[in-house]
Design an enzyme around this catalytic site. Structure first.
Site, PDB file in Angstrom:
ATOM      1  N   HIS A  34     -15.503  -8.422  -3.872  1.00 16.40           N
ATOM      2  CA  HIS A  34     -15.809  -9.242  -2.690  1.00 16.40           C
ATOM      3  C   HIS A  34     -16.310  -8.401  -1.533  1.00 16.40           C
ATOM      4  O   HIS A  34     -16.310  -8.845  -0.389  1.00 16.40           O
ATOM      5  CB  HIS A  34     -14.573 -10.043  -2.257  1.00 16.40           C
ATOM      6  CG  HIS A  34     -13.861 -10.725  -3.387  1.00 16.40           C
ATOM      7  ND1 HIS A  34     -12.764 -10.186  -4.011  1.00 16.40           N
ATOM      8  CD2 HIS A  34     -14.147 -11.873  -4.030  1.00 16.40           C
ATOM      9  CE1 HIS A  34     -12.375 -10.981  -4.995  1.00 16.40           C
ATOM     10  NE2 HIS A  34     -13.197 -12.008  -5.039  1.00 16.40           N
TER      11      HIS A  34
HETATM   12 FE1  FES Z   1     -11.659  -8.656  -3.232  1.00 12.84          FE
HETATM   13 FE2  FES Z   1     -11.604  -6.023  -3.608  1.00 12.84          FE
HETATM   14  S1  FES Z   1     -12.710  -7.125  -2.148  1.00 12.84           S
HETATM   15  S2  FES Z   1     -10.575  -7.555  -4.745  1.00 12.84           S
END
Ligand code: FES
Length: 183
Positions: free
Chosen positions: A148
């Site tokens: 993410h």
């Molecule tokens: Fe979501 Fe690493 S940014 S698990």
């Protein structure tokens, strides 16, 4: 025994670490061991796992290189910072950080160049990519989590993205000039 992967350096250089699953203390579990002699043949319990430690030989990690080991079944990153990375980490305004910690607080005294962290993103647990890995799109020179988009700096502190905390520094100590024991 696991062969850690080497990143950012000569692929021909092999590192060795030693994965030690700590034996259950006879003193601590003596009575139980007598009653349940088969316990030693069972898979390690959560308690045993929690007591396990990992030894990593850090002598051959060159500045700018990291090795990956396993600690309590999770990825462990051991990275040797370059002088430039140390300078970058120390130049950051700590009060601006989401999880304020200095590099000195995240390393051992006299070993500010050796950064030992869990390789587990503090958002939802993906394995971040190191700075030397080709797909790393990190903006702060450290680790980048592709799940993410969390960016960690050269001290593995969260700088951007959804992760709430820095990559965790586990308990560890130098058991010789060249070996650390994690856990
Ligand atoms: Fe979501 Fe690493 S940014 S698990």
């Amino acid at each position: 025994v696991a062969e850690p992967q080497v990143e950012g350096g000569d692929d021909g250089v092999r590192r060795r670490d030693f994965i030690n699953i700590a034996a259950v203390s006879a003193a601590g579990f003596g009575g139980v061991a007598v009653l349940y002699p088969l316990i030693s043949q069972m898979a390690p319990s959560a308690d045993v796992l929690a007591e396990s430690s990992t030894e990593v030989d850090v002598s051959a990690i060159e500045p700018g290189q990291a090795i990956k080991a396993i600690f309590r079944k999770q990825p462990l990153f051991v990275r040797r910072l370059t002088d430039k990375e140390i300078a970058e980490a120390n130049a950051v305004n700590i009060s601006s950080l989401r999880d304020p910690q200095t590099l000195a607080e995240r390393t051992k005294e006299g070993h500010q160049d050796l950064l030992v962290t869990m390789g587990v993103c503090t958002h939802l647990g993906c394995v971040p990519l190191g700075a030397a890995e080709g797909e790393n799109k990190g903006e702060f020179g450290g680790y980048f989590c592709p799940c993410h988009g969390s960016h960690y700096d050269t001290a593995a502190r969260i700088r951007k993205g959804p992760a709430p905390l820095n990559l965790q520094v586990p308990e560890y100590e130098f058991t010789s000039d060249t070996v650390i024991t994690v856990g």
